[in-house]
Design a protein around this motif. Structure first.
Motif, mmCIF file in Angstrom:
data_model
loop_
_atom_site.group_PDB
_atom_site.id
_atom_site.type_symbol
_atom_site.label_atom_id
_atom_site.label_comp_id
_atom_site.label_asym_id
_atom_site.label_seq_id
_atom_site.Cartn_x
_atom_site.Cartn_y
_atom_site.Cartn_z
ATOM 1 N N SER A 1 0.823 -1.212 0.000
ATOM 2 C CA SER A 1 0.000 0.000 0.000
ATOM 3 C C SER A 1 0.860 1.268 0.000
ATOM 4 O O SER A 1 0.362 2.362 0.241
ATOM 5 N N PHE A 2 2.149 1.102 -0.321
ATOM 6 C CA PHE A 2 3.070 2.242 -0.289
ATOM 7 C C PHE A 2 2.624 3.362 -1.230
ATOM 8 O O PHE A 2 2.549 4.530 -0.834
ATOM 9 N N ASN A 3 2.334 3.039 -2.468
ATOM 10 C CA ASN A 3 1.998 4.083 -3.445
ATOM 11 C C ASN A 3 0.747 4.842 -3.047
ATOM 12 O O ASN A 3 0.696 6.084 -3.157
ATOM 13 N N GLU A 4 -0.269 4.123 -2.571
ATOM 14 C CA GLU A 4 -1.511 4.768 -2.168
ATOM 15 C C GLU A 4 -1.294 5.672 -0.950
ATOM 16 O O GLU A 4 -1.851 6.770 -0.872
ATOM 17 N N CYS A 5 -0.473 5.210 -0.016
ATOM 18 C CA CYS A 5 -0.164 6.028 1.163
ATOM 19 C C CYS A 5 0.602 7.288 0.766
ATOM 20 O O CYS A 5 0.315 8.381 1.250
ATOM 21 N N GLN A 6 1.578 7.133 -0.126
ATOM 22 C CA GLN A 6 2.366 8.294 -0.533
ATOM 23 C C GLN A 6 1.513 9.299 -1.302
ATOM 24 O O GLN A 6 1.682 10.515 -1.148
ATOM 25 N N ASP A 7 0.568 8.803 -2.099
ATOM 26 C CA ASP A 7 -0.331 9.708 -2.818
ATOM 27 C C ASP A 7 -1.194 10.510 -1.851
ATOM 28 O O ASP A 7 -1.438 11.708 -2.066
ATOM 29 N N PHE A 8 -1.663 9.848 -0.786
ATOM 30 C CA PHE A 8 -2.515 10.549 0.174
ATOM 31 C C PHE A 8 -1.704 11.519 1.012
ATOM 32 O O PHE A 8 -2.061 12.682 1.163
ATOM 33 N N PHE A 9 -0.603 11.045 1.575
ATOM 34 C CA PHE A 9 0.265 11.900 2.385
ATOM 35 C C PHE A 9 1.298 12.553 1.468
ATOM 36 O O PHE A 9 2.513 12.359 1.616
ATOM 37 N N ASP A 10 0.834 13.326 0.527
ATOM 38 C CA ASP A 10 1.703 13.842 -0.535
ATOM 39 C C ASP A 10 2.807 14.758 -0.029
ATOM 40 O O ASP A 10 3.843 14.914 -0.667
ATOM 41 N N ASP A 11 2.612 15.353 1.169
ATOM 42 C CA ASP A 11 3.619 16.267 1.701
ATOM 43 C C ASP A 11 4.474 15.621 2.784
ATOM 44 O O ASP A 11 5.264 16.295 3.437
ATOM 45 N N ARG A 12 4.330 14.313 2.968
ATOM 46 C CA ARG A 12 5.082 13.614 4.003
ATOM 47 C C ARG A 12 5.738 12.386 3.397
ATOM 48 O O ARG A 12 5.152 11.711 2.558
ATOM 49 N N LYS A 13 6.921 12.077 3.851
ATOM 50 C CA LYS A 13 7.638 10.927 3.309
ATOM 51 C C LYS A 13 7.140 9.642 3.943
ATOM 52 O O LYS A 13 6.965 9.555 5.153
ATOM 53 N N ILE A 14 6.905 8.631 3.113
ATOM 54 C CA ILE A 14 6.464 7.320 3.578
ATOM 55 C C ILE A 14 7.653 6.360 3.547
ATOM 56 O O ILE A 14 8.402 6.305 2.568
ATOM 57 N N TYR A 15 7.825 5.609 4.620
ATOM 58 C CA TYR A 15 8.883 4.611 4.735
ATOM 59 C C TYR A 15 8.247 3.237 4.924
ATOM 60 O O TYR A 15 7.265 3.107 5.656
ATOM 61 N N VAL A 16 8.813 2.216 4.311
ATOM 62 C CA VAL A 16 8.401 0.839 4.588
ATOM 63 C C VAL A 16 9.347 0.283 5.638
ATOM 64 O O VAL A 16 10.554 0.199 5.420
#
Length: 412
Positions: free
Chosen positions: A187-202
């Motif tokens: 779900s990384f891509n979907e999370c990054q799209d939603f939190f567009d101004d925050r960095k997502i890490y796995v």
């Protein structure tokens, strides 16, 4: 109670980074192990750590036993969003204010200047954020956190989904967030799209992999009782979402001359309806001792969980209404055990990607039985084991990778 024994002179600690590890949710097992893992990574990196959790004395005791050279770099305080007071704070919208005040209090009591805060579980805070929309929700320090149950891609749309989505939109407004960690790479891509101004890490879903030494006799006794039969196990907290009923139903349906079913863990009866409780008790009574073993009770030691998993030929992970990662999967992969997992979600995708076993449709008893029949055929199981990419899976879900990712998030 605040522990003031670790207050130190700032001048003697110049150059050290102070990290707060805040655990809004805390229970024996996962979160306790997680805190130990994080401390073992951070304390040797010229860091001081403030641990805020429900059982600070346990954290202190663990550091005293396993990392005594770093006792002076640990400060603890009691903090939780569990229990009656915690639930009241969540339900009345004061959770974020309480968290911020707890961090401020720990900073003042320790005398340490905080550089970063990391929350081990953002979920309860996120999904109740809408309740405090008219309350202060600011954290006065740079912070990051672990989001365990991202709704994106996984959770079916419905009332619960939309309620959580609203909470997430409110949550996006909380300032000073440096990043959000997730266990679910799918779900990384979907999370990054939603939190567009925050960095997502796995973040790797790392678990304690130790085995008891010496191995208690009860394990060899169960192994002897099973003999040459294929051992199929369900291990850990026996929550409703673990698919316990279908596991027991499958045990009843499978050939007792070929299969041995192992059930080990704490069964929390209140989670089940009266009808379900009756069926569970009936199945536990009728399953023959020659092909079934139930080790009842909470396992405080993760090594014991590992030992039960090590007995298995197949680990059953046919969870229901659970779409995310599980530490039990990492434990099974570390012991190179084939798995039967619910299809379509995080664990199912991993099983298919790395060939770690088979998948079954969620809640489908016939598919579960069919999958178990395939995997209990010795020749087919040997072929699956030869093709399974356990090492490739563990190349990410291991301590070294956790060190790399967590250190990157916290910039230490």
């Amino acid at each position: 109670m605040i522990n003031t024994s670790t207050i130190m002179d700032k001048d003697t600690e110049a150059g050290k980074k102070t990290i707060v590890l805040a655990a809004p949710i805390w229970n024996k097992g996962h979160y306790e192990t997680q805190m130990q893992l994080f401390l073992s990574i951070l304390l040797p990196k010229n860091c001081r750590v403030i641990a805020l959790c429900a059982e600070p004395e346990k954290v202190e005791k663990w550091v005293e036993e396993y990392m005594p050279d770093f006792k002076a770099d640990l400060f603890t305080a009691r903090f939780t969003l569990m229990g009656l007071r915690g639930r009241v704070r969540l339900k009345t919208g004061w959770a974020w204010s309480y968290i911020s005040a707890s961090i401020d209090k720990a900073a003042s009591a320790s005398g340490w200047e905080i550089d970063m805060v990391f929350f081990n579980n953002l979920d309860s805070m996120i999904y109740n954020t809408w309740r405090g929309v008219f309350f202060p929700r600011k954290i006065n320090y740079p912070w990051a956190g672990l989001y365990l149950t991202p709704i994106f891609k996984r959770q079916p749309e419905g009332f619960d989904y939309y309620k959580k989505h609203i909470s997430l939109k409110v949550f996006k407004g909380i300032k000073n967030c440096q990043g959000i960690a997730i266990y679910d790479e799918g779900s990384f891509n979907e999370c990054q799209d939603f939190f567009d101004d925050r960095k997502i890490y796995v973040l790797p879903d790392v678990t304690d992999e130790t085995m008891p030494s010496p191995l208690p006799l009860k394990f060899s006794a169960v192994k002897a009782k099973a003999g040459d039969k294929t051992i199929i196990g369900l291990v850990g907290l026996l929550q409703k979402r673990k698919g316990l009923l279908n596991f027991l139903r499958a045990a009843k349906a499978m050939d007792p001359e070929k299969c041995f079913f192992l059930l080990a863990g704490y069964l929390h009866w209140p989670e089940y309806t009266k009808h379900e409780q009756m069926e569970i008790k009936e199945l536990l009574e009728i399953l023959p001792e020659t092909s079934f073993h139930f080790e009842s009770g909470y396992m405080d030691d993760p090594a014991e969980v590992n030992a039960w998993i090590d007995l298995c030929d197949i680990v059953c992970l046919c969870y229901e209404k659970f779409y995310y990662s599980s530490g039990i999967m990492t434990k099974a992969a570390a012991r190179e055990k084939l798995m039967l997992v619910t299809r379509g979600y995080c664990m199912g995708e991993r099983v298919q990607r790395y060939g770690l076993g088979l998948t079954a449709r969620e809640g489908d008893l016939e598919e579960i039985i069919a999958g178990l029949k395939i995997m209990t055929d010795n020749d087919r199981r040997k072929k699956m084991l030869a093709q399974a990419q356990f090492k490739k899976f563990m190349d990410f879900h291991n301590y070294c990778k956790l060190d790399e990712v967590l250190s990157g998030i916290l910039e230490v």
